[in-house]
Enzyme design. Structure first.
Site, PDB file in Angstrom:
ATOM      1  CG  ASP A   1       5.292  18.738  -2.862  1.00 37.24           C
ATOM      2  OD1 ASP A   1       5.409  19.945  -2.588  1.00 37.24           O
ATOM      3  OD2 ASP A   1       5.708  17.835  -2.116  1.00 37.24           O
TER       4      ASP A   1
ATOM      5  CG  HIS B   1       3.899  14.848  -5.529  1.00 38.71           C
ATOM      6  ND1 HIS B   1       5.252  14.660  -5.623  1.00 38.71           N
ATOM      7  CD2 HIS B   1       3.645  15.119  -4.223  1.00 38.71           C
ATOM      8  CE1 HIS B   1       5.798  14.804  -4.415  1.00 38.71           C
ATOM      9  NE2 HIS B   1       4.842  15.085  -3.544  1.00 38.71           N
TER      10      HIS B   1
ATOM     11  CG  HIS C   1       0.657  16.247  -1.285  1.00 44.08           C
ATOM     12  ND1 HIS C   1       0.990  17.582  -1.264  1.00 44.08           N
ATOM     13  CD2 HIS C   1       1.823  15.565  -1.220  1.00 44.08           C
ATOM     14  CE1 HIS C   1       2.312  17.699  -1.214  1.00 44.08           C
ATOM     15  NE2 HIS C   1       2.840  16.492  -1.175  1.00 44.08           N
TER      16      HIS C   1
ATOM     17  CG  HIS D   1       4.141  13.447   0.536  1.00 45.51           C
ATOM     18  ND1 HIS D   1       4.544  13.789  -0.734  1.00 45.51           N
ATOM     19  CD2 HIS D   1       3.908  12.110   0.514  1.00 45.51           C
ATOM     20  CE1 HIS D   1       4.558  12.696  -1.499  1.00 45.51           C
ATOM     21  NE2 HIS D   1       4.177  11.660  -0.764  1.00 45.51           N
TER      22      HIS D   1
ATOM     23  CG  ASP E   1       7.065  17.704   2.762  1.00 44.18           C
ATOM     24  OD1 ASP E   1       6.448  16.644   2.525  1.00 44.18           O
ATOM     25  OD2 ASP E   1       7.432  18.493   1.858  1.00 44.18           O
ATOM     26  CG  HIS E   2       3.140  19.229   1.698  1.00 45.81           C
ATOM     27  ND1 HIS E   2       3.110  20.328   0.872  1.00 45.81           N
ATOM     28  CD2 HIS E   2       4.259  18.541   1.372  1.00 45.81           C
ATOM     29  CE1 HIS E   2       4.161  20.293   0.067  1.00 45.81           C
ATOM     30  NE2 HIS E   2       4.870  19.217   0.349  1.00 45.81           N
TER      31      HIS E   2
ATOM     32  CG  HIS F   1       9.061  21.726  -1.617  1.00 52.14           C
ATOM     33  ND1 HIS F   1       9.737  21.318  -0.487  1.00 52.14           N
ATOM     34  CD2 HIS F   1       7.999  20.898  -1.737  1.00 52.14           C
ATOM     35  CE1 HIS F   1       9.112  20.267   0.048  1.00 52.14           C
ATOM     36  NE2 HIS F   1       8.037  19.989  -0.692  1.00 52.14           N
TER      37      HIS F   1
HETATM   38 FE    FE Z   1       6.655  18.371  -0.263  1.00 53.45          FE
HETATM   39 ZN    ZN Z   2       4.950  15.912  -1.444  1.00 55.25          ZN
END
Ligand code: FE
Ligand code: ZN
Length: 256
Positions: free
Chosen positions: A128, A111, A53, A55, A57-58, A166
């Site tokens: 996530d 998400h 996805h 985001h 942080d990915h 995570h």
């Molecule tokens: Fe994340």
């Molecule tokens: Zn995420």
């Protein structure tokens, strides 16, 4: 193939899958550096990058890793993820030759609207959507969508290794215990994870069967959860799920 959970950023995992010739796939590289470091140290060649996805942080490290290694980027159809070599949607199959690998794509909206999971080789890369003993926050979907997504993942074989995005398991266990305090497997998992984290070890991957037994978001129909959330039996399962998700959003994990 060898599976490695690379810690990244605050509490992310970048999943790395290497064959015995040193060809490598990574999933959700939020940061390039941990991947660059392990590839240099172990003489590995990055060949493909799978993204679940959009985001940061990915995906944060994906562009620079692709530029420096020539690895191809596989990602869902979403304009928020640029420069992708292969766009994937529900029911697609990702076929790679180096390393030789094959993953089924499962759309898991909730998400985010375009979130996908990759399933193959007994592994589930679920970003996530599904965490150990928890699930992602619902940012772009509805509780009904998120529950349907989790239902699909939960229908995979029990020996599937769940590779979430995570390290949230200890806090997730603390929350789950508030709703499901007599669940023996949850108690054992909680203690096991506290011990792993105190040694700096990941609590992932975990089997899906363990999640069936411990994860409150997969246990919306379990009598213990129904009693905890809706003793009067007034809610349907989507409403129960939404209630559990809302309580988790408001939950402050005890400081260890
Ligand atoms: Fe994340
Ligand atoms: Zn995420």
């Amino acid at each position: 193939m060898r599976l490695i959970a690379l810690p990244a950023l605050t509490d992310n995992y970048i999943w790395l899958l290497a064959d015995d010739r040193g060809d490598v796939i990574v999933v959700d590289p939020g940061d390039a550096q941990p991947v660059v470091d392990v590839c240099a140290r172990e003489n590995l060649r990055l060949r493909a990058i799978l993204l679940t996805h959009h985001h940061p942080d990915h995906i944060g490290g994906a562009q620079s890793l692709a530029a420096s290694t020539g690895a191809r980027i596989v990602a869902p159809i979403d304009a928020r993820i640029p420069n992708v070599d292969q766009r994937v949607a529900d029911g697609d199959c990702v076929v790679l030759t180096h390393p030789t690998a094959r993953f089924d794509v499962i759309a898991v909206p909730g998400h985010t609207s375009s979130h996908v999971a990759y399933h193959g080789h007994g592994l589930l890369f679920c970003g996530d959507t599904l965490f150990s003993v928890g699930c992602g926050r619902i940012f772009e979907g509805t509780p009904a969508q998120m529950l349907a997504s989790l239902d699909r993942l939960a229908a995979l074989p029990g020996d599937t290794q769940v590779c979430g995005g995570h390290e949230y398991t200890v806090a997730n266990c603390a929350f789950a215990m508030t709703l499901d305090p007599h669940n023996r497997e949850l108690r054992i998992r909680s203690e096991e994870c506290a011990a792993l984290r105190s040694k700096g070890q990941p609590t992932l991957p975990v089997t899906l069967a363990s999640e069936w037994a411990t994860n409150p978001f997969l246990r919306v129909d379990a009598p213990a959860l129904v009693d905890a959330i809706d003793p009067q039996r007034r809610l349907d399962r989507v409403e129960r799920f939404a209630q559990i998700r809302r309580r988790k959003d408001d939950f402050k994990a005890p400081v260890p």
